[in-house]
Design an enzyme around this catalytic site. Structure first.
Site, PDB file in Angstrom:
ATOM      1  N   HIS A  72       0.894  -1.165   0.010  1.00  0.00           N
ATOM      2  CA  HIS A  72       0.171  -0.116   0.065  1.00  0.00           C
ATOM      3  C   HIS A  72       0.920   1.344   0.073  1.00  0.00           C
ATOM      4  O   HIS A  72       1.522   1.319   0.737  1.00  0.00           O
ATOM      5  CB  HIS A  72      -0.901   0.139   1.482  1.00  0.00           C
ATOM      6  CG  HIS A  72      -2.054  -0.784   1.162  1.00  0.00           C
ATOM      7  ND1 HIS A  72      -3.342  -0.587   1.865  1.00  0.00           N
ATOM      8  CD2 HIS A  72      -2.337  -1.995   0.346  1.00  0.00           C
ATOM      9  CE1 HIS A  72      -4.153  -1.395   1.373  1.00  0.00           C
ATOM     10  NE2 HIS A  72      -3.641  -2.403   0.447  1.00  0.00           N
ATOM     11  N   TYR A 200      -9.229   5.595   7.435  1.00  0.00           N
ATOM     12  CA  TYR A 200      -9.461   5.966   8.760  1.00  0.00           C
ATOM     13  C   TYR A 200     -10.585   7.276   8.888  1.00  0.00           C
ATOM     14  O   TYR A 200     -10.352   8.486   8.181  1.00  0.00           O
ATOM     15  CB  TYR A 200      -8.018   6.720   9.412  1.00  0.00           C
ATOM     16  CG  TYR A 200      -7.064   5.545   9.313  1.00  0.00           C
ATOM     17  CD1 TYR A 200      -6.284   5.026   8.515  1.00  0.00           C
ATOM     18  CD2 TYR A 200      -6.729   4.867  10.830  1.00  0.00           C
ATOM     19  CE1 TYR A 200      -5.316   4.195   8.679  1.00  0.00           C
ATOM     20  CE2 TYR A 200      -5.907   3.923  11.192  1.00  0.00           C
ATOM     21  CZ  TYR A 200      -4.932   3.530   9.943  1.00  0.00           C
ATOM     22  OH  TYR A 200      -4.115   2.523  10.171  1.00  0.00           O
ATOM     23  N   PRO A 292      -4.432   1.114  18.421  1.00  0.00           N
ATOM     24  CA  PRO A 292      -3.909   0.611  17.159  1.00  0.00           C
ATOM     25  C   PRO A 292      -4.216   1.596  16.090  1.00  0.00           C
ATOM     26  O   PRO A 292      -4.030   1.263  14.898  1.00  0.00           O
ATOM     27  CB  PRO A 292      -5.082  -0.597  17.096  1.00  0.00           C
ATOM     28  CG  PRO A 292      -6.131  -0.563  18.207  1.00  0.00           C
ATOM     29  CD  PRO A 292      -5.592   0.283  19.067  1.00  0.00           C
ATOM     30  N   LYS A 296       0.825   0.473  15.204  1.00  0.00           N
ATOM     31  CA  LYS A 296       2.361   0.437  15.562  1.00  0.00           C
ATOM     32  C   LYS A 296       2.620  -0.775  16.593  1.00  0.00           C
ATOM     33  O   LYS A 296       3.680  -1.226  16.643  1.00  0.00           O
ATOM     34  CB  LYS A 296       2.566   1.659  16.419  1.00  0.00           C
ATOM     35  CG  LYS A 296       2.573   2.925  15.545  1.00  0.00           C
ATOM     36  CD  LYS A 296       3.778   3.016  14.584  1.00  0.00           C
ATOM     37  CE  LYS A 296       3.637   3.694  13.323  1.00  0.00           C
ATOM     38  NZ  LYS A 296       3.841   3.078  12.048  1.00  0.00           N
ATOM     39  N   TYR A 384       3.722   6.918   9.903  1.00  0.00           N
ATOM     40  CA  TYR A 384       2.985   5.892   9.598  1.00  0.00           C
ATOM     41  C   TYR A 384       3.618   4.404   9.158  1.00  0.00           C
ATOM     42  O   TYR A 384       3.503   3.468   9.253  1.00  0.00           O
ATOM     43  CB  TYR A 384       1.824   6.182   8.900  1.00  0.00           C
ATOM     44  CG  TYR A 384       0.716   5.150   8.530  1.00  0.00           C
ATOM     45  CD1 TYR A 384       0.705   3.949   7.615  1.00  0.00           C
ATOM     46  CD2 TYR A 384      -0.285   4.973   9.316  1.00  0.00           C
ATOM     47  CE1 TYR A 384      -0.185   3.149   7.418  1.00  0.00           C
ATOM     48  CE2 TYR A 384      -1.322   4.074   9.302  1.00  0.00           C
ATOM     49  CZ  TYR A 384      -1.278   3.011   8.455  1.00  0.00           C
ATOM     50  OH  TYR A 384      -2.126   2.221   8.339  1.00  0.00           O
TER      51      TYR A 384
HETATM   52  P1  FAS Z   1       1.905 -10.989  22.229  1.00  0.00           P
HETATM   53  O1  FAS Z   1       0.813 -10.606  23.174  1.00  0.00           O
HETATM   54  O2  FAS Z   1       1.174 -11.048  20.584  1.00  0.00           O
HETATM   55  O3  FAS Z   1       2.327 -12.462  22.371  1.00  0.00           O
HETATM   56  C1  FAS Z   1       2.561 -12.830  23.772  1.00  0.00           C
HETATM   57  C2  FAS Z   1       2.770 -14.486  23.954  1.00  0.00           C
HETATM   58  O4  FAS Z   1       3.305 -14.700  25.123  1.00  0.00           O
HETATM   59  C3  FAS Z   1       1.358 -14.839  23.685  1.00  0.00           C
HETATM   60  O5  FAS Z   1       1.383 -16.029  22.714  1.00  0.00           O
HETATM   61  C4  FAS Z   1       0.880 -15.593  24.836  1.00  0.00           C
HETATM   62  O6  FAS Z   1       0.123 -16.745  24.992  1.00  0.00           O
HETATM   63  C5  FAS Z   1       2.075 -15.668  25.672  1.00  0.00           C
HETATM   64  N1  FAS Z   1       2.375 -15.790  26.973  1.00  0.00           N
HETATM   65  C6  FAS Z   1       1.610 -14.828  27.792  1.00  0.00           C
HETATM   66  N2  FAS Z   1       1.860 -14.829  29.078  1.00  0.00           N
HETATM   67  C7  FAS Z   1       2.539 -16.000  29.238  1.00  0.00           C
HETATM   68  C8  FAS Z   1       3.367 -16.606  30.224  1.00  0.00           C
HETATM   69  N3  FAS Z   1       3.119 -16.331  31.637  1.00  0.00           N
HETATM   70  N4  FAS Z   1       4.144 -17.801  30.236  1.00  0.00           N
HETATM   71  C9  FAS Z   1       4.388 -18.207  28.816  1.00  0.00           C
HETATM   72  N5  FAS Z   1       3.531 -17.600  27.720  1.00  0.00           N
HETATM   73  C10 FAS Z   1       3.008 -16.420  27.905  1.00  0.00           C
HETATM   74  N6  FAS Z   1      -1.333  -4.049  16.946  1.00  0.00           N
HETATM   75  C11 FAS Z   1      -1.420  -3.304  15.526  1.00  0.00           C
HETATM   76  O7  FAS Z   1      -0.518  -3.032  15.122  1.00  0.00           O
HETATM   77  N7  FAS Z   1      -2.555  -3.375  15.021  1.00  0.00           N
HETATM   78  C12 FAS Z   1      -3.908  -3.852  15.535  1.00  0.00           C
HETATM   79  O8  FAS Z   1      -4.794  -3.782  14.713  1.00  0.00           O
HETATM   80  C13 FAS Z   1      -3.639  -4.555  16.760  1.00  0.00           C
HETATM   81  N8  FAS Z   1      -4.788  -4.997  17.099  1.00  0.00           N
HETATM   82  C14 FAS Z   1      -4.747  -5.689  18.398  1.00  0.00           C
HETATM   83  C15 FAS Z   1      -5.898  -6.259  18.923  1.00  0.00           C
HETATM   84  C16 FAS Z   1      -5.794  -7.050  20.349  1.00  0.00           C
HETATM   85  C17 FAS Z   1      -7.175  -7.556  21.029  1.00  0.00           C
HETATM   86  C18 FAS Z   1      -4.732  -6.906  20.832  1.00  0.00           C
HETATM   87  C19 FAS Z   1      -4.529  -7.819  22.357  1.00  0.00           C
HETATM   88  C20 FAS Z   1      -3.517  -6.485  20.348  1.00  0.00           C
HETATM   89  C21 FAS Z   1      -3.679  -5.866  18.935  1.00  0.00           C
HETATM   90  N9  FAS Z   1      -2.367  -5.274  18.467  1.00  0.00           N
HETATM   91  C22 FAS Z   1      -2.575  -4.531  17.292  1.00  0.00           C
HETATM   92  C23 FAS Z   1      -1.099  -5.102  19.131  1.00  0.00           C
HETATM   93  C24 FAS Z   1      -0.540  -6.610  18.896  1.00  0.00           C
HETATM   94  O9  FAS Z   1      -0.582  -6.725  17.366  1.00  0.00           O
HETATM   95  C25 FAS Z   1       0.748  -6.637  19.711  1.00  0.00           C
HETATM   96  O10 FAS Z   1       1.460  -5.436  19.286  1.00  0.00           O
HETATM   97  C26 FAS Z   1       1.515  -7.719  19.319  1.00  0.00           C
HETATM   98  O11 FAS Z   1       0.777  -9.147  19.456  1.00  0.00           O
HETATM   99  C27 FAS Z   1       2.891  -7.858  20.060  1.00  0.00           C
HETATM  100  O12 FAS Z   1       3.530  -8.978  19.993  1.00  0.00           O
HETATM  101  P2  FAS Z   1       4.261  -9.488  21.124  1.00  0.00           P
HETATM  102  O13 FAS Z   1       4.879  -8.634  22.005  1.00  0.00           O
HETATM  103  O14 FAS Z   1       4.661 -11.000  20.704  1.00  0.00           O
HETATM  104  O15 FAS Z   1       2.799 -10.004  22.277  1.00  0.00           O
HETATM  105  C1  PHB Z   2      -5.936  -4.051  10.997  1.00  0.00           C
HETATM  106  O1  PHB Z   2      -5.975  -4.096   9.773  1.00  0.00           O
HETATM  107  O2  PHB Z   2      -6.311  -4.860  11.901  1.00  0.00           O
HETATM  108  C2  PHB Z   2      -5.336  -2.723  11.357  1.00  0.00           C
HETATM  109  C3  PHB Z   2      -4.895  -1.851  10.340  1.00  0.00           C
HETATM  110  C4  PHB Z   2      -4.554  -0.564  10.655  1.00  0.00           C
HETATM  111  C5  PHB Z   2      -4.658  -0.021  12.109  1.00  0.00           C
HETATM  112  C6  PHB Z   2      -5.279  -0.947  12.956  1.00  0.00           C
HETATM  113  C7  PHB Z   2      -5.646  -2.068  12.556  1.00  0.00           C
HETATM  114  O3  PHB Z   2      -4.158   0.972  12.365  1.00  0.00           O
END
Ligand code: FAS
Ligand code: PHB
Length: 389
Positions: A72, A200, A292, A296, A384
């Site tokens: 994109h 957005y 989100p 980032k 971005y």
């Molecule tokens: P993660 O949380 O992905 O991974 C952590 C891992 O550690 C998991 O597999 C978990 O099971 C494990 N874990 C936890 N506790 C533990 C323990 N005590 N022992 C062993 N393992 C354990 N980011 C965006 O950029 N755009 C988005 O749209 C977006 N939407 C999101 C929606 C939700 C609901 C959430 C929660 C986050 C969202 N994020 C988004 C942010 C997300 O993408 C995170 O930045 C990303 O998953 C970060 O990756 P990790 O640091 O690996 O953490």
């Molecule tokens: C998504 O595709 O989940 C998404 C993309 C951009 C954002 C947040 C979420 O800023």
């Protein structure tokens, strides 16, 4: 068991770090609380910065991202009844790749299995020990037995609710937090995206986002009050509300289909400082959270991994602690810039219950300025696509 780096968490942070370490010949083990299938059911991020894509390539797991990801060159802001495009490519020289976090995680898991990387799933009560000394180790329970892994370093890649940050809560950890008075209701549907790039939307009824995963799978969000539950939102109610927040032409072009995933995520900004405690490091969501709106979260996890991997490489291959000593400050410098950008995009595009007429006029003025100023658009574009590592 003994390893050089014990990684807690098999999300993007842990898997990306594990892949880079394995490739460098640095032994590592991932300890994960749940199993592979559970992790791959999570629907999370969708936009990869150039730096994240380059790290995936460096780790040798970028092939499917290039084959299936969508490049994109721009995004659009929707307000005043129309789309206002920001040309990321022209203004920053870079693009973003739209490729779901679920697929990136799958690629890294497959890559790890192909390279013989060790991941212990269903590891309960993972606990870091003695990371302030030379004898760091981690314990965990599995099949009713308590296991111990001795290691040189512990990478806390276990997300916002993990064990790593809890283990350092009382060691001088500082918390910086802002909780937003709304959430995002997200829907995933197997239907063609309404637009070729992300939209957005700032609307009197609230924020909306039109994103995508492929040419046949779309991801949409609408801002909802914190007290809302998914049960209150039927598919039809969601699609109607999304249409009402989009410019007329876009709303008329919107194709709908039954949701295959529907969830509400709260929004918060959070940073823990510092990110290093002796031999233990906080990485990714374990150390910080962003709303989100700026796309980032996943990308900050990648830059943390980049800095930590450089430090571990210096230690093992160059016999220098310089990179490890610098990890926290280097990561936090980029984290805070992304926190600022995510906060600013969230402040610009959402309806805040406590906002009065003055606040709304300021939002309108900022959107108007952004739509007419290349300097303002360039600032949004370079943040971005991702600031330099
Ligand atoms: P993660 O949380 O992905 O991974 C952590 C891992 O550690 C998991 O597999 C978990 O099971 C494990 N874990 C936890 N506790 C533990 C323990 N005590 N022992 C062993 N393992 C354990 N980011 C965006 O950029 N755009 C988005 O749209 C977006 N939407 C999101 C929606 C939700 C609901 C959430 C929660 C986050 C969202 N994020 C988004 C942010 C997300 O993408 C995170 O930045 C990303 O998953 C970060 O990756 P990790 O640091 O690996 O953490
Ligand atoms: C998504 O595709 O989940 C998404 C993309 C951009 C954002 C947040 C979420 O800023």
């Amino acid at each position: 068991m003994r390893t050089q780096v014990a990684i807690i968490g098999s999300g993007p942070s842990g898997l990306l770090l594990g892949a880079l370490l394995t490739d460098a010949g640095i032994d590592n083990v991932i300890l994960e609380r749940v199993d592979r299938a559970y992790i791959l059911k999570r629907i999370r991020a969708g936009v990869l910065e150039t730096g994240t894509a380059e790290l995936l390539d460096q780790a040798g797991a970028g092939a499917r991202m290039h084959a299936e990801g969508l490049v994109h060159d721009g995004i659009s802001l929707a307000f005043d009844g129309r789309l206002h495009r920001i040309d990321l490519k022209v203004l920053s020289g870079k693009h973003v790749i739209v490729y779901g976090q679920t697929e990136l995680t799958r690629d890294l898991m497959d890559h790890r299995e192909e390279r013989g990387g060790k991941t212990i799933y269903d590891a309960q009560n993972v606990t870091p020990h003695d990371f302030g000394t030379v004898g760091a180790f981690v314990t965990y329970e599995k099949d009713g037995i308590t296991h111990r892994i001795d290691c040189d370093f512990i990478a806390g890649c276990d997300g916002f609710h993990g064990a790593s940050r809890k283990a350092v809560e009382d060691m001088g950890l500082s918390h910086f937090e802002k909780v937003y008075p709304f959430g995002w209701l997200g829907v995933l549907a197997d239907v063609a995206p309404v637009h070729h790039e992300l939209i957005y939307a700032n609307h009197a009824r609230g924020f909306a986002l039109c994103s995508q995963r492929s040419a046949t799978r779309s991801r949409y969000y609408v801002q909802v009050p914190l007290e809302d539950t998914v049960e209150q939102w039927s598919d039809d109610t969601f699609w109607d509300e999304l249409r009402r927040r989009l410019p007329r032409e876009t709303a008329e072009a919107l194709k709908t289909a039954p949701s295959i995933e529907k969830s509400i995520a709260p929004l918060r900004s959070y940073v823990a400082e510092p990110l290093r405690f002796g031999k233990l490091f906080l990485v990714g969501d374990a150390g910080h959270i962003v709303p989100p709106t700026g796309a980032k979260g996943l990308n900050l996890a990648a830059s943390d991994v980049h800095y930590l991997f450089e430090g571990l490489w210096d230690h093992y291959l160059e016999k220098s602690m310089a990179g490890i000593d610098a990890y926290s400050a280097r990561a936090l410098s980029r984290i805070w810039k992304a926190e600022r950008f995510s906060w600013s995009m969230t402040s610009l595009l959402h309806r805040f219950p406590a906002h009065g007429e003055f606040d709304r006029k300021v939002q309108e003025a900022e959107l108007d300025y952004l739509s007419h100023s290349l300097a303002a658009q360039t600032s949004v574009a370079e943040n971005y696509v991702g600031l330099a590592y």
